[in-house]
Design a protein around this motif. Structure first.
Motif, mmCIF file in Angstrom:
data_model
loop_
_atom_site.group_PDB
_atom_site.id
_atom_site.type_symbol
_atom_site.label_atom_id
_atom_site.label_comp_id
_atom_site.label_asym_id
_atom_site.label_seq_id
_atom_site.Cartn_x
_atom_site.Cartn_y
_atom_site.Cartn_z
ATOM 1 N N ILE A 90 0.862 -1.178 0.000
ATOM 2 C CA ILE A 90 0.000 0.000 0.000
ATOM 3 C C ILE A 90 0.900 1.229 0.000
ATOM 4 C CG2 ILE A 90 -1.858 1.214 1.214
ATOM 5 C CD1 ILE A 90 -2.554 -1.643 0.215
ATOM 6 N N PRO A 91 0.694 2.159 -0.935
ATOM 7 C CA PRO A 91 1.540 3.357 -0.991
ATOM 8 C C PRO A 91 1.470 4.164 0.304
ATOM 9 C CG PRO A 91 0.126 3.197 -2.935
ATOM 10 C CD PRO A 91 -0.322 2.139 -1.977
ATOM 11 N N GLU A 92 2.580 4.806 0.642
ATOM 12 C CA GLU A 92 2.651 5.675 1.821
ATOM 13 C C GLU A 92 1.555 6.726 1.732
ATOM 14 O OE1 GLU A 92 5.036 7.363 5.140
ATOM 15 O OE2 GLU A 92 5.699 5.713 3.893
ATOM 16 N N GLY A 93 0.872 6.963 2.882
ATOM 17 C CA GLY A 93 -0.183 7.976 2.940
ATOM 18 C C GLY A 93 -1.522 7.493 2.423
ATOM 19 N N CYS A 94 -1.630 6.197 2.131
ATOM 20 C CA CYS A 94 -2.881 5.629 1.637
ATOM 21 C C CYS A 94 -3.354 4.525 2.573
ATOM 22 C CB CYS A 94 -2.697 5.053 0.234
ATOM 23 S SG CYS A 94 -2.297 6.298 -1.006
ATOM 24 N N LYS A 95 -4.603 4.140 2.399
ATOM 25 C CA LYS A 95 -5.137 3.017 3.157
ATOM 26 C C LYS A 95 -5.898 2.122 2.187
ATOM 27 C CE LYS A 95 -9.474 5.156 4.559
ATOM 28 N NZ LYS A 95 -10.390 5.380 5.641
ATOM 29 N N ALA A 96 -5.985 0.851 2.525
ATOM 30 C CA ALA A 96 -6.701 -0.104 1.680
ATOM 31 C C ALA A 96 -7.981 -0.521 2.383
ATOM 32 C CB ALA A 96 -5.826 -1.317 1.410
ATOM 33 N N GLU A 97 -9.036 -0.611 1.622
ATOM 34 C CA GLU A 97 -10.310 -1.063 2.149
ATOM 35 C C GLU A 97 -10.792 -2.218 1.276
ATOM 36 O OE1 GLU A 97 -14.516 1.033 2.227
ATOM 37 O OE2 GLU A 97 -13.097 2.046 3.566
ATOM 38 N N ILE A 98 -11.190 -3.311 1.908
ATOM 39 C CA ILE A 98 -11.669 -4.472 1.160
ATOM 40 C C ILE A 98 -13.159 -4.615 1.406
ATOM 41 C CG2 ILE A 98 -11.471 -6.959 0.814
ATOM 42 C CD1 ILE A 98 -8.634 -6.739 2.023
ATOM 43 N N LYS A 99 -13.931 -4.637 0.318
ATOM 44 C CA LYS A 99 -15.374 -4.787 0.429
ATOM 45 C C LYS A 99 -15.859 -5.597 -0.764
ATOM 46 C CE LYS A 99 -19.615 -2.216 1.129
ATOM 47 N NZ LYS A 99 -20.248 -0.908 1.185
ATOM 48 N N ASP A 100 -16.618 -6.631 -0.472
ATOM 49 C CA ASP A 100 -17.159 -7.511 -1.515
ATOM 50 C C ASP A 100 -16.071 -8.033 -2.449
ATOM 51 O OD1 ASP A 100 -19.747 -7.102 -0.508
ATOM 52 O OD2 ASP A 100 -20.040 -5.330 -1.776
ATOM 53 N N GLY A 101 -14.913 -8.369 -1.888
ATOM 54 C CA GLY A 101 -13.831 -8.943 -2.681
ATOM 55 C C GLY A 101 -13.071 -7.941 -3.528
ATOM 56 N N VAL A 102 -13.330 -6.644 -3.333
ATOM 57 C CA VAL A 102 -12.647 -5.593 -4.105
ATOM 58 C C VAL A 102 -11.790 -4.767 -3.155
ATOM 59 C CG1 VAL A 102 -12.968 -3.534 -5.541
ATOM 60 C CG2 VAL A 102 -14.512 -5.483 -5.796
ATOM 61 N N LYS A 111 -6.457 7.696 -0.485
ATOM 62 C CA LYS A 111 -5.507 8.565 0.205
ATOM 63 C C LYS A 111 -6.065 8.899 1.589
ATOM 64 C CE LYS A 111 -2.676 12.557 -0.817
ATOM 65 N NZ LYS A 111 -1.507 12.069 -1.491
ATOM 66 N N LYS A 112 -5.237 8.731 2.623
ATOM 67 C CA LYS A 112 -5.649 9.096 3.982
ATOM 68 C C LYS A 112 -5.596 10.615 4.110
ATOM 69 C CE LYS A 112 -2.879 6.079 6.231
ATOM 70 N NZ LYS A 112 -2.150 5.542 7.363
ATOM 71 N N PRO A 113 -6.571 11.209 4.792
ATOM 72 C CA PRO A 113 -6.490 12.655 4.998
ATOM 73 C C PRO A 113 -5.284 12.990 5.864
ATOM 74 C CG PRO A 113 -8.396 11.724 6.120
ATOM 75 C CD PRO A 113 -7.734 10.607 5.390
ATOM 76 N N LYS A 114 -4.648 14.096 5.572
ATOM 77 C CA LYS A 114 -3.488 14.552 6.346
ATOM 78 C C LYS A 114 -3.916 15.762 7.163
ATOM 79 C CE LYS A 114 0.386 12.412 5.116
ATOM 80 N NZ LYS A 114 1.248 11.768 6.029
ATOM 81 N N ASN A 139 -1.921 14.985 17.065
ATOM 82 C CA ASN A 139 -1.052 14.033 16.381
ATOM 83 C C ASN A 139 -1.247 12.641 16.959
ATOM 84 O OD1 ASN A 139 0.030 15.901 14.654
ATOM 85 N ND2 ASN A 139 1.725 16.405 15.997
ATOM 86 N N GLY A 140 -1.461 11.691 16.095
ATOM 87 C CA GLY A 140 -1.704 10.311 16.504
ATOM 88 C C GLY A 140 -0.943 9.378 15.602
ATOM 89 N N GLY A 141 -1.606 8.341 15.185
ATOM 90 C CA GLY A 141 -0.906 7.422 14.324
ATOM 91 C C GLY A 141 -1.834 6.431 13.680
ATOM 92 N N GLY A 142 -1.353 5.831 12.614
ATOM 93 C CA GLY A 142 -2.074 4.765 11.939
ATOM 94 C C GLY A 142 -3.410 5.213 11.411
#
Length: 186
Positions: free
Chosen positions: A13-25, A30-33, A51-54
């Motif tokens: 997963i590219p830096e600054g992004c998140k992956a979501e899996i739904k219905d096999g997709v 991009k995560k908000p900054k 400031n937090g994390g993850g």
């Protein structure tokens, strides 16, 4: 773009992004900054980002369902919604109004929620400690002049004479203790 994966394949997963899996997709978003102190809107929640994390939002305070929560009073994080964004002017005002209603304010410079300190209305009296005359208590009328602001900003500003006298005794005791423990006569 169609990518065919087989069992055991991995995707970075590219830096600054998140992956979501739904219905096999798998959807990569991009995560908000946000920066510490930014006021955000997240799935109906208005808050001040800490400031937090993850994948979690840490906050100084939030407004959820008309209720105000301070970060130090409860778990101070929750998940990001894909539509998380900076709050609008109206949303910020809702949060600030709720803080004021609770006797609190946001100190953007120090990045913390704090109690609102009393200040006399223009033309009203306040009290100070005069260190030049043996911790005497004096009263002044606040005209929002430079000296009024100096007293207020140095915390030598009291609503009544009794509070000023108590503070004068504490100041005197603190200075006495300092000289007893650390003074140059040692």
């Amino acid at each position: 773009m169609k990518i065919i994966l087989t069992c055991g394949d991995k995707i970075n997963i590219p830096e600054g992004c998140k992956a979501e899996i739904k219905d096999g997709v798998i959807t990569i978003e991009k995560k908000p900054k946000f920066k510490d102190g930014d006021i955000f809107f997240n799935n109906g929640i208005i808050g001040i980002y800490r400031n937090g994390g993850g994948d979690r939002i840490f906050y100084h305070c939030t407004l959820m369902d008309e209720r105000l929560f301070l970060g130090e009073n409860r778990p101070s994080y929750f998940g990001w919604d894909k539509d998380a964004r900076l709050a609008t002017v109206e949303e910020k005002q809702l949060l600030f109004d709720k803080l004021t209603e609770q006797g609190l304010c946001w100190n953007a410079e120090e990045k913390k929620v704090e109690k609102i300190r009393w200040r006399a209305a223009p033309g009203e009296t306040y009290f100070t400690i005069n260190l030049y005359v043996g911790y005497a208590v004096q009263n002044f009328v606040d005209y929002n002049e430079e000296y009024d602001n100096a007293f207020y900003n140095s915390f030598n500003y009291f609503k009544n004479e009794e509070d000023a006298r108590k503070a004068a005794e504490l100041v005197k005791a603190t200075l006495r203790k300092f000289h007893e423990d650390y003074g140059s006569n040692k």
